[in-house]
Design a protein around this motif. Sequence first.
Motif, short mmCIF file in Angstrom:
data_model
loop_
_atom_site.label_atom_id
_atom_site.label_comp_id
_atom_site.label_asym_id
_atom_site.label_seq_id
_atom_site.Cartn_x
_atom_site.Cartn_y
_atom_site.Cartn_z
N ASN A 225 0.22 -6.74 -5.09
CA ASN A 225 0.67 -5.37 -5.35
C ASN A 225 -0.30 -4.65 -6.28
N CYS A 260 7.17 -3.11 -2.32
CA CYS A 260 7.77 -2.38 -3.44
C CYS A 260 8.41 -3.33 -4.46
N GLN A 298 6.17 -2.00 -10.03
CA GLN A 298 6.10 -1.82 -8.58
C GLN A 298 7.42 -1.33 -7.99
N LYS A 299 8.53 -1.67 -8.61
CA LYS A 299 9.83 -1.24 -8.09
C LYS A 299 10.00 0.28 -8.13
N ILE A 301 7.52 2.38 -7.23
CA ILE A 301 6.47 3.01 -6.42
C ILE A 301 7.02 3.85 -5.27
N VAL A 302 8.13 3.42 -4.67
CA VAL A 302 8.72 4.22 -3.59
C VAL A 302 9.21 5.56 -4.12
N PRO A 337 14.75 -4.02 -5.48
CA PRO A 337 14.09 -2.73 -5.69
C PRO A 337 14.98 -1.54 -5.34
N VAL A 341 15.34 2.27 -7.08
CA VAL A 341 15.08 3.50 -6.32
C VAL A 341 16.30 4.42 -6.31
N LEU A 390 13.08 -0.02 2.48
CA LEU A 390 13.04 -0.91 1.31
C LEU A 390 13.18 -2.38 1.66
N GLY A 416 8.00 1.19 2.31
CA GLY A 416 7.90 0.30 1.15
C GLY A 416 7.57 -1.13 1.50
N ILE A 435 2.20 1.29 1.09
CA ILE A 435 1.69 0.68 -0.12
C ILE A 435 0.27 0.17 0.13
#
Length: 438
Positions: A225, A260, A298-299, A301-302, A337, A341, A390, A416, A435
């Motif tokens: 990631n 993600c 990273q969680k 990023i979406v 994740p 989000v 996701l 994601g 990603i």
Amino acid sequence: MNIAIVGTGYVGLVTGTCFAEMGVNVTCVDIDERKIQKLKEGIMPIYEPGLDDLVTRNVKAGRLHFTTDLTTCLDEVEIVFSAVGTPPDEDGSADLRYVLEVARTVGQNIKKHVVLVTKSTVPVGTAKKVRAAIQEELDKRGVNIEFDVASNPEFLKEGAAIKDFMTPDRVVVGVESERARKLMEKLYKPFTLNGYPILIMDVPSAEMTKYAANAMLATRISFMNDIANLCERVGANVDNVRKGMGADSRIGNRFLYAGCGYGGSCFPKDVKALVHTGLENGYHMQVIEAVEAVNEKQKHIVFDKLQTAFNGDLQGKTIALWGLAFKPETDDMREAPALVVIQELLKAGATVKVYDPVAMDECKRRIGDVVTYCKDMYETVIDADALALLTEWKLFRLPSWAIIHRAMKSHVIVDGRNIYDGEELKELGFSYSRIGQK
């Protein structure tokens, strides 16, 4: 052979059922009377493909039993597996109260030799605490009964747990005596007959093996990631980078997929516990701390990509989410994740519509009705401004993009899990981001 499994959660129920399938007489124990009653009725407390049929078959065959009282079977069993929960405390350490409670129950009630095997993931040194707890109860009783403590960590992937148990890469067993070794080898003999290796070692090494294995897998995910995020900035394609890396026989291609972030019952908890164990022993686990930090970042990023797509303003936007569970083939949402989000979208003023083939009830249990739960994947995209994937469930892999394009208000797709063809979606009129690639 007679054994008991204490704890009918994910690990305990799968372990007990699979041992029963191999011909062992198994009693599964749990203090939750409602759960035990449901199991007796054939109602599973967890979602795991194939588990309900396996439980039904072995209950009918008389090899699998359920009870709320461990003491009712202690006189008959040779081995007791402790598969109770070890939730993380606020400082990241594993909470051992349930593990030690099982140990005390054993010490208070055994009348003959028994091996207490820790199946739960526990920090190095837990076996010593378990042994001390049993011995303390025996001393209170004023009796001298031989017992053994062993470690047999689980390596089960949710969604493929039965296959993992029945055809393991390896079985790790930590023992302190020859007597315990022989009993554990007897129990696992059906697996050695099929050629699956059993690695017998000391107990601390067995305890550490579980944490080290999970930390390595988590490290590969977070490393990839991190590389993916840099790929976006320098114009590289993380899929090409992954293939180039994975072709190296020293590296291999498993757990190198950008996405993600990881979640679930193992990686987040075990990474935190390993960091805490290091601190307890005066050692700073710098790499493992970085693994956790990258994953937590990273969680988000979406959400960040959705915000970018709408110039930083998600107020009043309707966002469709496909997938809630932390991975396919499970309803587990621990550290998923999706939870991050959803929280950020709601905070930004967006309306959230969700669909997952098995995790809807679990999501509702966790967050209530703050999102709209849809009956299928297509209902989520009706009048949606954006769609974010996701969880890479199979049913999401080849959707009807024509239907989705007509149903959506705006046509933003955030992938994601990097499963879609960006060029195809752009040709169909979607704004697509993933990603690790611009």
